[in-house]
Design an enzyme around this catalytic site. Structure first.
Site, PDB file in Angstrom:
ATOM      1  N   LEU A 172     -19.403 -34.556 -14.242  1.00 54.63           N
ATOM      2  CA  LEU A 172     -19.772 -33.222 -13.928  1.00 54.63           C
ATOM      3  C   LEU A 172     -19.529 -32.589 -15.323  1.00 54.63           C
ATOM      4  O   LEU A 172     -20.030 -31.318 -15.764  1.00 54.63           O
ATOM      5  CB  LEU A 172     -19.325 -32.570 -12.864  1.00 54.63           C
ATOM      6  CG  LEU A 172     -20.022 -33.051 -11.455  1.00 54.63           C
ATOM      7  CD1 LEU A 172     -19.474 -32.196 -10.218  1.00 54.63           C
ATOM      8  CD2 LEU A 172     -21.447 -32.943 -11.421  1.00 54.63           C
ATOM      9  N   HIS A 230     -19.786 -40.291  -9.099  1.00 54.40           N
ATOM     10  CA  HIS A 230     -20.682 -39.820 -10.184  1.00 54.40           C
ATOM     11  C   HIS A 230     -21.972 -39.741 -10.209  1.00 54.40           C
ATOM     12  O   HIS A 230     -22.817 -38.897 -10.442  1.00 54.40           O
ATOM     13  CB  HIS A 230     -20.110 -40.764 -11.338  1.00 54.40           C
ATOM     14  CG  HIS A 230     -18.647 -41.022 -11.533  1.00 54.40           C
ATOM     15  ND1 HIS A 230     -17.788 -39.860 -11.378  1.00 54.40           N
ATOM     16  CD2 HIS A 230     -17.953 -41.972 -12.107  1.00 54.40           C
ATOM     17  CE1 HIS A 230     -16.323 -40.255 -11.585  1.00 54.40           C
ATOM     18  NE2 HIS A 230     -16.780 -41.374 -11.918  1.00 54.40           N
ATOM     19  N   TYR A 241     -35.067 -38.165 -24.491  1.00 52.58           N
ATOM     20  CA  TYR A 241     -36.444 -38.542 -25.290  1.00 52.58           C
ATOM     21  C   TYR A 241     -37.442 -38.671 -24.034  1.00 52.58           C
ATOM     22  O   TYR A 241     -37.141 -38.878 -22.757  1.00 52.58           O
ATOM     23  CB  TYR A 241     -36.294 -39.446 -25.968  1.00 52.58           C
ATOM     24  CG  TYR A 241     -35.768 -40.803 -25.348  1.00 52.58           C
ATOM     25  CD1 TYR A 241     -34.464 -41.189 -25.378  1.00 52.58           C
ATOM     26  CD2 TYR A 241     -36.541 -41.885 -24.840  1.00 52.58           C
ATOM     27  CE1 TYR A 241     -34.141 -42.220 -24.950  1.00 52.58           C
ATOM     28  CE2 TYR A 241     -36.160 -42.949 -24.539  1.00 52.58           C
ATOM     29  CZ  TYR A 241     -34.690 -43.227 -24.468  1.00 52.58           C
ATOM     30  OH  TYR A 241     -34.075 -44.272 -23.902  1.00 52.58           O
TER      31      TYR A 241
HETATM   32  C1  BG6 Z   1     -14.048 -43.829 -13.503  1.00 48.88           C
HETATM   33  C2  BG6 Z   1     -14.161 -45.064 -12.945  1.00 48.88           C
HETATM   34  O1  BG6 Z   1     -14.251 -42.956 -12.495  1.00 48.88           O
HETATM   35  O2  BG6 Z   1     -15.108 -43.813 -14.522  1.00 48.88           O
HETATM   36  C3  BG6 Z   1     -13.870 -46.287 -13.767  1.00 48.88           C
HETATM   37  O3  BG6 Z   1     -13.094 -45.296 -11.843  1.00 48.88           O
HETATM   38  C4  BG6 Z   1     -15.056 -46.146 -15.018  1.00 48.88           C
HETATM   39  O4  BG6 Z   1     -14.215 -47.459 -13.228  1.00 48.88           O
HETATM   40  C5  BG6 Z   1     -15.038 -44.725 -15.505  1.00 48.88           C
HETATM   41  O5  BG6 Z   1     -14.918 -47.011 -15.891  1.00 48.88           O
HETATM   42  C6  BG6 Z   1     -16.429 -44.674 -16.501  1.00 48.88           C
HETATM   43  O6  BG6 Z   1     -16.031 -43.438 -17.269  1.00 48.88           O
HETATM   44  P1  BG6 Z   1     -16.635 -43.022 -18.544  1.00 48.88           P
HETATM   45  O7  BG6 Z   1     -16.414 -41.447 -18.730  1.00 48.88           O
HETATM   46  O8  BG6 Z   1     -15.860 -43.738 -19.582  1.00 48.88           O
HETATM   47  O9  BG6 Z   1     -18.112 -43.492 -18.433  1.00 48.88           O
END
Ligand code: BG6
Ligand code: NDP
Length: 513
Positions: free
Chosen positions: A208, A268, A411
């Site tokens: 976020l 996420h 894009y």
């Molecule tokens: C974390 C996960 O929340 O986000 C990881 O536990 C992952 O497995 C990571 O690699 C990815 O974060 P970013 O910011 O590097 O894309």
């Protein structure tokens, strides 16, 4: 400008700086902020939290009076903590401008206190040290729990009883995972609420804080051209794609207990989906935005096992290099069925999104690294130009791509006439590439989120009812996957993932972007 009888408009240099809607001035009052990184010896603290705090200091975003404490069981002196922290600090903003000096000043404000996570006495010692640095000012205290989840509650209990602020605010940032299903998440929330009020809890989802995710609302609600198209009427499907080109290296122990659905999708990707699909909030106030996100999550159709594909990477040799299988990790059992890849088809049963597939795909050890939102629009009815493409073919549909990382970009794929005397159509991009448009480097997500927590801005943190709704969506499927011991589809390290994900997309007449 009127020159030689010709009216010309002076070129406008687009402002690079955005309007600072949430400007603040900590230094007006004589308060102080003490930030304690609990679990300071760990990976996340070193990799993300201390560098983000330094970047905030560098940018002048930390209050004049602040202190940072590292807290963990490891024995370390202040000097050793500073040496450890200094290894990961970088001057991302401007290498030339007094960077070394600023780092030294920052490090002088960093201290360390060794202690157990379940020891009120150790936290009382910390409290004493914090008070010395706070020097009688109104003290605001932020605790960042950068520790494994099984010790969250011990640490919260001790921090709240022995080291909370007497006069200022006390806030706690809690890292994921927030449980591993509805039940454990509710239990965690109940336990946290024994010691903290909801408004003291800042559940972090660092996605976020990513620039392009924050920009989603600006894109939708500040541009007339997008919002009218943002519905089932014009959008055929939406895809949320998370890919990493490396495995679980070093985090297998944690990962095996969670898997990719809990690690990436339930938090996420689902958070991005909620921001993407929510109705216009009453205001930019945290509660208004979170109210809208919860509504979307509650409108989601229960996810069926049929609409989920799981995979796990296996070893693969390429160019003479052998890439390991997931189960080659020493901390992962040989017979592990934990998915390192998953794809899912989700639906929002409300008036705006009825029938639109929202496809998610998340995987480790794939062929590339990217996080994207892809919005595929419907075809143009009765398109006059279909005949220019070829018999039986249709002009390609428009697609809006929001590339969260890397190479941040937005894009829009459009159809365009290839210049020339003939009539041939070409698919081209209207492209906003951040690196070309904005010279300033994009802050790390942790910077934005730490600053928000210090300012008390909750917009980008997860409220407990959002969390409940997110778990309600995934818990039944996760349970079914476990109970039925569903074997994941094996895919080679560095590949595009299981073919099953293409069949899943095809079922909804979708092709992955
Ligand atoms: C974390 C996960 O929340 O986000 C990881 O536990 C992952 O497995 C990571 O690699 C990815 O974060 P970013 O910011 O590097 O894309
Ligand atoms: P670590 O495993 O590195 O743990 C952090 C610190 O906690 C360690 O340095 C250790 O400090 C202490 N610790 C570790 N295991 C135990 C244990 N079993 N009992 C008591 N103390 C323990 O975690 P990370 O730094 O990787 O992550 C911290 C939190 O952030 C976790 O909740 C993780 O899920 C989450 N997270 C991590 C990400 C990452 O990239 N690392 C990404 C997103 C979330 P000491 O021994 O000195 O007390």
């Amino acid at each position: 400008i009127l020159k030689d009888g010709i009216l010309s408009v002076p070129p406008v240099t687009p402002p690079e700086e955005s309007i600072d809607v949430a400007s603040f001035d900590f230094n007006k009052d004589k308060s102080t902020v003490s930030i304690t990184v609990v679990g300071a010896s760990g990976d996340l603290a070193k990799k993300k939290i201390f560098p983000a705090l330094f970047a905030l200091y560098y940018e002048g975003c930390l209050p004049e009076h602040f202190t940072i404490f590292g807290y963990a069981r490891s024995k370390m002196t202040d000097a050793e903590l500073r040496t450890m922290v200094s290894k990961t600090l970088t001057c991302r903003i401007d290498q030339r401008e007094n960077c070394g000096e600023k780092m030294d000043h920052f490090l002088e404000r960093c201290f360390y206190h060794p202690g157990q996570y379940d020891s009120p006495e150790n936290f009382l010692e910390l409290d004493k040290k914090l008070k010395e640095h706070e020097a009688g000012r109104v003290a605001n205290r932020l605790f960042y729990l950068s520790i494994p989840p099984n010790i969250f509650i011990d640490a919260v209990k001790c921090a709240s009883s022995s080291a909370s602020s007497a006069k200022g605010w006390t806030r706690v940032i809690v890292e994921k995972p927030f449980g591993r299903d509805s039940e454990s998440s509710s239990a965690l929330t109940r336990s946290l609420k024994q010691y903290l009020d909801e408004d003291q809890i800042f559940r972090i989802d660092h996605y976020l804080g990513k620039e392009l995710v924050e920009n989603l609302s600006v894109l939708r609600f500040s541009n007339l051209i997008f919002e009218p198209l943002w519905s089932r009427q014009y959008i055929r499907n939406v895809q949320f794609i998370f890919a990493e080109d490396f495995g679980t290296e070093g985090r297998g122990g944690y990962f095996d207990n969670y898997g990719i659905i809990r690690d990436i999708m339930q938090n996420h990707l689902l958070q991005i989906l909620a921001l993407f699909a929510m109705e216009t909030p009453v205001s930019l106030d945290a509660e208004d935005i979170r109210n809208e996100k919860v509504k979307v999550l509650r409108s989601m159709r229960p996810l069926r096992l049929d609409d989920v594909v799981t995979g796990q990477y296996k070893s693969h040799t390429r160019g003479g290099v052998k890439y390991p299988a997931y189960i080659d990790d020493k901390t992962v059992p040989n017979d592990s069925l934990t998915p390192t890849f998953a794809a899912a088809a989700l639906f929002i049963d409300n008036a705006r999104w009825d029938g639109v597939p929202f496809l998610m795909k998340a995987g480790k050890a794939l062929h590339d690294r990217r996080t994207e939102i892809r919005v595929q629009f419907r075809h143009v009815p009765g398109n006059l130009y279909n005949k220019n493409i070829g018999p039986g073919l249709d002009v390609a549909t428009n697609e809006l791509v929001i590339r969260v990382q890397p190479d941040e970009a937005i894009y829009l794929k459009i159809n365009n006439k290839v210049p020339g005397l003939g009539m041939r159509l070409d698919r081209s991009n209207l492209n906003l590439l951040y690196a070309a448009r904005y010279s300033k480097e994009i802050p790390d997500a942790y910077e934005r989120l730490l600053l928000d927590a210090i300012e008390g801005e909750r917009r980008l943190f997860i409220r407990s009812d959002e969390l409940d709704a997110a778990w309600s969506l995934f818990t039944p499927v996760l349970k079914e996957l476990d109970d039925k011991k569903i074997v994941p589809e094996y895919y080679p390290y560095g590949s595009r993932g299981p073919v099953g994900s293409h069949y899943l997309a095809a079922r909804y007449k979708v092709q992955w972007g």
